[in-house]
Write a protein that holds these residues in place. Sequence first.
Motif, PDB file in Angstrom:
ATOM      1  N   PRO A  28      20.245   3.591 -31.122  1.00 35.53           N
ATOM      2  CA  PRO A  28      20.948   4.872 -30.956  1.00 35.53           C
ATOM      3  C   PRO A  28      21.546   5.032 -29.552  1.00 35.53           C
ATOM      4  N   LYS A  29      22.606   5.832 -29.458  1.00 38.39           N
ATOM      5  CA  LYS A  29      23.284   6.063 -28.184  1.00 38.39           C
ATOM      6  C   LYS A  29      22.318   6.596 -27.134  1.00 38.39           C
ATOM      7  N   LEU A  30      21.373   7.429 -27.527  1.00 39.59           N
ATOM      8  CA  LEU A  30      20.407   7.980 -26.580  1.00 39.59           C
ATOM      9  C   LEU A  30      19.579   6.874 -25.933  1.00 39.59           C
ATOM     10  N   VAL A  31      19.178   5.885 -26.697  1.00 43.60           N
ATOM     11  CA  VAL A  31      18.406   4.756 -26.163  1.00 43.60           C
ATOM     12  C   VAL A  31      19.266   3.945 -25.199  1.00 43.60           C
ATOM     13  N   VAL A  32      20.517   3.722 -25.568  1.00 42.89           N
ATOM     14  CA  VAL A  32      21.430   2.969 -24.701  1.00 42.89           C
ATOM     15  C   VAL A  32      21.624   3.723 -23.382  1.00 42.89           C
ATOM     16  N   SER A  33      21.901   5.002 -23.476  1.00 41.30           N
ATOM     17  CA  SER A  33      22.129   5.811 -22.280  1.00 41.30           C
ATOM     18  C   SER A  33      20.912   5.825 -21.367  1.00 41.30           C
ATOM     19  N   ARG A  34      19.747   6.018 -21.936  1.00 39.64           N
ATOM     20  CA  ARG A  34      18.513   6.049 -21.144  1.00 39.64           C
ATOM     21  C   ARG A  34      18.261   4.696 -20.484  1.00 39.64           C
ATOM     22  N   THR A  35      18.524   3.618 -21.206  1.00 38.35           N
ATOM     23  CA  THR A  35      18.318   2.275 -20.666  1.00 38.35           C
ATOM     24  C   THR A  35      19.266   2.004 -19.503  1.00 38.35           C
ATOM     25  N   VAL A  36      20.521   2.421 -19.627  1.00 41.30           N
ATOM     26  CA  VAL A  36      21.484   2.242 -18.541  1.00 41.30           C
ATOM     27  C   VAL A  36      21.053   3.053 -17.315  1.00 41.30           C
ATOM     28  N   LEU A  37      20.651   4.289 -17.528  1.00 39.18           N
ATOM     29  CA  LEU A  37      20.213   5.131 -16.406  1.00 39.18           C
ATOM     30  C   LEU A  37      18.966   4.566 -15.728  1.00 39.18           C
ATOM     31  N   ASP A  38      18.032   4.055 -16.520  1.00 35.24           N
ATOM     32  CA  ASP A  38      16.826   3.441 -15.946  1.00 35.24           C
ATOM     33  C   ASP A  38      17.193   2.194 -15.133  1.00 35.24           C
ATOM     34  N   ALA A  39      18.108   1.394 -15.656  1.00 35.22           N
ATOM     35  CA  ALA A  39      18.548   0.196 -14.934  1.00 35.22           C
ATOM     36  C   ALA A  39      19.240   0.587 -13.632  1.00 35.22           C
ATOM     37  N   ARG A  40      20.051   1.628 -13.670  1.00 38.34           N
ATOM     38  CA  ARG A  40      20.728   2.117 -12.461  1.00 38.34           C
ATOM     39  C   ARG A  40      19.710   2.513 -11.401  1.00 38.34           C
ATOM     40  N   ARG A  41      18.699   3.225 -11.820  1.00 37.42           N
ATOM     41  CA  ARG A  41      17.642   3.645 -10.897  1.00 37.42           C
ATOM     42  C   ARG A  41      16.922   2.424 -10.315  1.00 37.42           C
ATOM     43  N   GLU A  54      28.630  -4.914 -12.463  1.00 31.54           N
ATOM     44  CA  GLU A  54      28.228  -6.146 -13.153  1.00 31.54           C
ATOM     45  C   GLU A  54      26.714  -6.233 -13.326  1.00 31.54           C
ATOM     46  N   MET A  55      25.980  -5.951 -12.278  1.00 32.88           N
ATOM     47  CA  MET A  55      24.517  -6.059 -12.356  1.00 32.88           C
ATOM     48  C   MET A  55      23.934  -5.013 -13.303  1.00 32.88           C
ATOM     49  N   LEU A  56      24.496  -3.821 -13.297  1.00 26.07           N
ATOM     50  CA  LEU A  56      24.046  -2.770 -14.204  1.00 26.07           C
ATOM     51  C   LEU A  56      24.263  -3.186 -15.646  1.00 26.07           C
ATOM     52  N   HIS A  57      25.439  -3.717 -15.931  1.00 25.42           N
ATOM     53  CA  HIS A  57      25.740  -4.166 -17.291  1.00 25.42           C
ATOM     54  C   HIS A  57      24.784  -5.277 -17.722  1.00 25.42           C
ATOM     55  N   ARG A  58      24.567  -6.242 -16.845  1.00 19.78           N
ATOM     56  CA  ARG A  58      23.692  -7.374 -17.184  1.00 19.78           C
ATOM     57  C   ARG A  58      22.239  -6.928 -17.423  1.00 19.78           C
ATOM     58  N   LEU A  59      21.717  -6.101 -16.519  1.00 15.27           N
ATOM     59  CA  LEU A  59      20.327  -5.669 -16.647  1.00 15.27           C
ATOM     60  C   LEU A  59      20.134  -4.793 -17.876  1.00 15.27           C
TER      61      LEU A  59
END
Length: 78
Positions: A28-41, A54-59
């Motif tokens: 779900p989009k919510l899982v994707v969004s949360r995962t991206v935000l966690d990776a950013r942090r 690039e690193m955000l996308h990869r992680l």
Amino acid sequence: MSVDVANADQQVEEVTDALTEEFSGVLPKLVVSRTVLDARRDLEGQIVPEALGEMLHRLARHRLNTLGSAKKAAPVRT
């Protein structure tokens, strides 16, 4: 808001949109969004700002692949 913060926010949005499309029907989009935000942090202060996109996308993609694989491997309950 500084230029770096605005740029980082734009990169988060772009990565979230791309990965939401890639994992459509899998996560779900919510899982994707949360995962991206966690990776950013997790990347904050660990890499040079120029590498964030690039690193955000990869992680985030790596973490989503792991989640997607776990979801597929989970036994189906009847």
